[in-house]
Design an enzyme around this catalytic site. Structure first.
Site, mmCIF file in Angstrom:
data_model
loop_
_atom_site.group_PDB
_atom_site.id
_atom_site.type_symbol
_atom_site.label_atom_id
_atom_site.label_comp_id
_atom_site.label_asym_id
_atom_site.label_seq_id
_atom_site.Cartn_x
_atom_site.Cartn_y
_atom_site.Cartn_z
ATOM 1 N NE ARG A 136 -4.244 15.410 -13.509
ATOM 2 C CZ ARG A 136 -4.984 15.644 -12.414
ATOM 3 N NH1 ARG A 136 -6.290 15.552 -12.453
ATOM 4 N NH2 ARG A 136 -4.436 15.988 -11.285
ATOM 5 N NE ARG A 161 -7.734 0.139 10.342
ATOM 6 C CZ ARG A 161 -8.387 1.272 10.632
ATOM 7 N NH1 ARG A 161 -7.921 2.421 10.230
ATOM 8 N NH2 ARG A 161 -9.497 1.233 11.333
ATOM 9 N NE ARG A 199 -5.779 5.986 4.143
ATOM 10 C CZ ARG A 199 -4.730 5.515 4.802
ATOM 11 N NH1 ARG A 199 -4.561 5.780 6.072
ATOM 12 N NH2 ARG A 199 -3.837 4.763 4.194
ATOM 13 C CB CYS A 210 2.376 11.484 -5.863
ATOM 14 S SG CYS A 210 1.257 10.799 -7.073
ATOM 15 N NE ARG A 265 -0.293 2.634 3.779
ATOM 16 C CZ ARG A 265 0.868 1.977 3.717
ATOM 17 N NH1 ARG A 265 1.770 2.313 2.822
ATOM 18 N NH2 ARG A 265 1.131 0.984 4.555
ATOM 19 C CE1 TYR A 302 -6.247 0.269 4.157
ATOM 20 C CE2 TYR A 302 -8.619 0.370 4.551
ATOM 21 C CZ TYR A 302 -7.358 0.906 4.697
ATOM 22 O OH TYR A 302 -7.198 2.089 5.366
ATOM 23 C CD GLU A 349 2.382 5.541 4.059
ATOM 24 O OE1 GLU A 349 2.122 5.651 5.272
ATOM 25 O OE2 GLU A 349 1.654 5.999 3.165
#
Length: 122
Positions: A63, A116, A7, A75, A90, A108, A78
């Site tokens: 890409r 987080r 993540r 894609c 994210r 992050y 969220e």
């Protein structure tokens, strides 16, 4: 070898093409460096953006990176939760690896460190 999820998240200051693309590259490069992976090891990258980032597709940045032409990218928006972090990109990078779940380093950056703090490196 197992498939592991890595993540990561990063924020941008403005909804403009270049900051979105640059932040996406910065985040992906951070994930790659922290976990010593190469594009050939990647099963796919799932990218989400908050609804306030609609100037470009972040996948465009990936890409254009050398060696990433064949990596599957997707894609999506969220989930729009009230009061959630704005202008956030994210990534969920699915990678084939011998690393244990504990050995995976999540990344992050910027304002996304608040998502987080338990996984944020100082």
């Amino acid at each position: 070898m197992s498939v592991r999820g890595i993540r990561g998240a990063i924020t941008v200051d403005v909804n403009e093409e270049q900051p979105i693309l640059q932040a996406t590259v910065e985040l992906l490069n951070g994930i790659v460096a922290a976990n010593s992976i190469v594009p050939e090891d990647i099963a796919y990258v799932f990218i989400t953006v908050t609804g306030d980032l609609d100037d470009t597709f972040p996948a465009r940045a990936i890409r254009q990176m050398s060696g990433w032409e064949l990596v599957p990218l997707m894609c999506a928006l969220e989930v729009p939760v009230k009061g959630s972090l704005e202008k956030c990109i994210r990534l969920m990078v699915l990678v084939n690896t011998d690393k244990s779940q504990k050995a995976i380093e999540h990344v992050y950056l910027g304002g996304a460190q608040t998502l987080r703090p338990d996984l944020t490196k100082s």
